[in-house]
Design a protein around this motif. Sequence first.
Motif, PDB file in Angstrom:
ATOM      1  N   ARG A   1       0.804  -1.445  -0.083  1.00 21.33           N
ATOM      2  CA  ARG A   1       0.115   0.091  -0.028  1.00 21.33           C
ATOM      3  C   ARG A   1       0.813   1.072   0.052  1.00 21.33           C
ATOM      4  O   ARG A   1       1.956   1.185   0.715  1.00 21.33           O
ATOM      5  CB  ARG A   1      -0.894  -0.059   1.377  1.00 21.33           C
ATOM      6  CG  ARG A   1      -2.026   1.121   1.372  1.00 21.33           C
ATOM      7  CD  ARG A   1      -3.196   0.970   2.142  1.00 21.33           C
ATOM      8  NE  ARG A   1      -3.986  -0.211   1.729  1.00 21.33           N
ATOM      9  CZ  ARG A   1      -5.182  -0.004   1.087  1.00 21.33           C
ATOM     10  NH1 ARG A   1      -5.409   1.107   0.408  1.00 21.33           N
ATOM     11  NH2 ARG A   1      -5.642  -0.986   0.484  1.00 21.33           N
TER      12      ARG A   1
ATOM     13  N   TRP B   1       0.789   5.228   0.770  1.00 16.27           N
ATOM     14  CA  TRP B   1       0.104   6.396   1.667  1.00 16.27           C
ATOM     15  C   TRP B   1       0.523   7.535   1.293  1.00 16.27           C
ATOM     16  O   TRP B   1       1.661   7.773   1.198  1.00 16.27           O
ATOM     17  CB  TRP B   1       0.208   5.982   3.253  1.00 16.27           C
ATOM     18  CG  TRP B   1      -0.095   4.523   3.640  1.00 16.27           C
ATOM     19  CD1 TRP B   1       0.732   3.439   3.547  1.00 16.27           C
ATOM     20  CD2 TRP B   1      -1.312   4.456   4.589  1.00 16.27           C
ATOM     21  NE1 TRP B   1      -0.178   2.368   4.080  1.00 16.27           N
ATOM     22  CE2 TRP B   1      -1.351   2.864   4.731  1.00 16.27           C
ATOM     23  CE3 TRP B   1      -2.335   5.001   5.219  1.00 16.27           C
ATOM     24  CZ2 TRP B   1      -2.320   2.315   5.514  1.00 16.27           C
ATOM     25  CZ3 TRP B   1      -3.485   4.531   5.652  1.00 16.27           C
ATOM     26  CH2 TRP B   1      -3.276   3.039   5.992  1.00 16.27           C
TER      27      TRP B   1
ATOM     28  N   ASN C   1      -4.779   6.770   0.272  1.00  9.64           N
ATOM     29  CA  ASN C   1      -4.031   5.713   0.028  1.00  9.64           C
ATOM     30  C   ASN C   1      -4.436   4.723  -1.149  1.00  9.64           C
ATOM     31  O   ASN C   1      -5.679   4.608  -1.370  1.00  9.64           O
ATOM     32  CB  ASN C   1      -3.921   4.957   1.281  1.00  9.64           C
ATOM     33  CG  ASN C   1      -5.154   4.274   1.810  1.00  9.64           C
ATOM     34  OD1 ASN C   1      -5.680   3.372   1.483  1.00  9.64           O
ATOM     35  ND2 ASN C   1      -5.839   5.068   2.680  1.00  9.64           N
TER      36      ASN C   1
END
Lengths: 435, 448
Positions: free
Chosen positions: A132, A134, A149
């Motif tokens: 991920r 962010w 995100n």
Amino acid sequence: MRPSRHMLALVIGLAALSVGLVVLRPEDTTLILLPWGGLFLLMVLDLALTVPARGIRPEAEIVARGFAGHDAMLAVTLTAKRLPPSAELRLSHSAGLAPAEGTPIPLPVRATSARIDIPIRLRDRGAQTITRLWLRYPSRLHLFEVLPNWALDLTITVMPDISPILSGAIQAQMLPLLDGARVNNLRGSGSEFHQLRDFVSGMDPRSIDWKRSARVNNLVARETRVERNHQIILCLDTGHLMGERLGALTKLDHAIHAALALAWASGLAGDNVGFFSFGARPQPLIPPRPGRAAFGRIQSTCATLEQDEAESNPTLGLSVLNGKLKRRSLVVVFADFVDSTSAELLVENLAVMQRQHVVLYVALGDPAMQALTRPDSTGMEDVAKAIAASRILQERQAVLDRLNRLGILCLDSAPGKLSAALISRYIEIKAKEMI
Amino acid sequence: MRNALPMILVGLLVLGGITGLFLLGGGGADRRLDGSTIGVEALAPWLSAQGLPAEQSNPRVHPDIARLSLRLLPLYDTDLDQDATRPADARAAYYATTLRDLDRSDVMDRIYGPTALVVLPKWVNGTVVSAVAHRSGLIPAQALDVLTLQLGLGALKVIRPEDGMLVAPVEGGNLALFLPQLFDATRLPDVCRPTLSLPQGALVVSCHWPDTDLAVHLLSDPDLLNNHGLTLGDNGAILVALLKSLVPPPPSDTGKNRKGSPAEAPAERRIYVDTAGENLVTYYDYSNERQDYDRSSDDFARFFAPPLAGIWAMLLIVLGIALWRGALRFGPLLTTDSATPEQSKTTAIETNARLLRIAGHDARLVSEYVQTSLSDLAQSTFGRGPGSGAQGIARLFTHLERRDPAATRTLRDVVSRLEAPDPNARSQDLRRNLDMFRTVLEKLTHVH
């Protein structure tokens, strides 16, 4: 999106002001509502002026492979109709990666695309993932923080570090032994007969082969070379003590890197290299093969080598290895111990192995421990720590001294200098024809 | 300071405990006086045994005036206007006439509160200490004249008519007093009349001021009721008879601010032996002012009425904004590192260092540090073999001496001081020597 610290401070200030007005002028509600109304308008204005998160499209890419202990660069490209003035990035990733600490990065003004490079330190071998991305950027009036995100699916395979091999550093270090352009021609002051050649002025007169000279009626000298086809066994302890991190890498990773460098150097020198590892249980032995042929197999084995959570069993591991070796070999043991008591088993088994083989024990010194023994201040806490660290080092040195007295070669080196020191020692062993 | 908090709390608790002990343990001198030969500790239990309810004052009990029938106030102070001073020497302490310092206004409050029987002092402090009643231990009569004057009865004169034991028959039995102390019956003030008289003088007088309707009784000789006098002759029986006559009848109207109902008041009224340093009697019952309110939901609603509603609103807004900010996270969850070998090694070193520190031998610690530093330097200079041990260090000094003789001499001095430290040396000296050792060693190894 969430309120920023500025907004929190503003709200607290307004609340304090309002409480004062409520107490002092309770009848004048307009006076109280006025600043709150102003704040509400500012918030609406701020939201209208801020770059919306849904308009930003990120693209991230990273190299497919990297060496442990090195940095890999993650390139993130942000595309939008307009970009925020600055942004800060963070990543969700597996534990074997360590991205650099994020700080707000200024983005180009009025640009529709910007690239941000994030260096990521590769700490552990194996497949590491980034799941991920962010992003954080402030709103126009800094009343909010926008926190979009996006999911990522990036994988980087972290391999043992063979950069010294690829860069030719190992080969350069082996040059004194190779003594020529051809890799396999190991001429030098060894004991193995290589060829006869005409004696010329400047040669060592002791090298003249008088019988042959008489036969051909000309002075002929014997040329020898370093013995080849020796067996080199790289033996790695994968117990939990080898999981200690020295810098970014574990001791096991440092040992693997040094072992691979030595495997390559041995291949250059014409020796056969085998590989063995043991933790709580011994792993299968990769039998000794000519260096370059063995290197690929050893490299792939090392890439998947996992550190054992349990304590290693040197008695079992070294006994199994000793039983499998039929020929005198140079056994390079990469292992660690905590104190003299826990080193007892290791010493005993190395002593048994030393009767038939040349044993080189490789230990990794901890620079942080050395730093502790030389504190910067003279505070009593630091002095006490220095003494405690010195005692541990002295105990460690006592074990190494005992191994030396038993005839076992020892190499205690800092992690960064291990490969070079190990190859130097290998060249020295070869030169002295200890195998 | 992280670990200092529990110790601070323990320290505060201990301090509080000690303070409490001081507060509770005060009045040791008073208790010694009450238990002495001229004290009155035996009086209350004895009167209770004789059927006269009585209690002795307790600093932690504040009796209500409605529960008391008569206050017995033995005085151990001859000058109510002057604070007691510490005696200059043992003789002054022996002849001290103030055994319990009282304030005049406080005494007057007690006298003119409930009906009181004031007992004049007779013996000096030495009597308490030696437990011997002797002529020399009597308080001078002039001092007692000052006291009666301060009590507002200046015309009342104290006399000592007998030089020995006086045994006289009175109502209730034979009164026995050693070196009796009486009021001069011939010179009593107009407001006073004798209540218990002897041929030599008045033992108890009752004074009454008609204009203010105040009355007080005075006992001239404390030996009638103190610990040793109570057992002489029939003094006990005489005292009981006297007190029965002095106890006023219960008031018909106890007043709305007094505790208890009139019906039960007489059964509970007690004689109060007041030996406290201050007036403990409660004159007014404040609990009667309590007003009970009906609880209803309106009370709760008042919390949300202006201006409180505005304050709650502000609080909610701030709370909401803070929660909003706290609810959204930037980045992944932070994970704590599990136990790793390097952590255990660091912890082992810190624990070892802590153990070395709490052993309390800083000088020996520094000595070992100096030895290790020099040995390390010698080994790194000459190699592990030649540089090890005392010989290696000696060789190092020789080597350094060639570079800088003066600095090496200083280093030798500092090392000798640090290796054989004076057990009485202060930690500052140790620190200073250690700093000097490092400075000189750095100069020798880095400058050259």
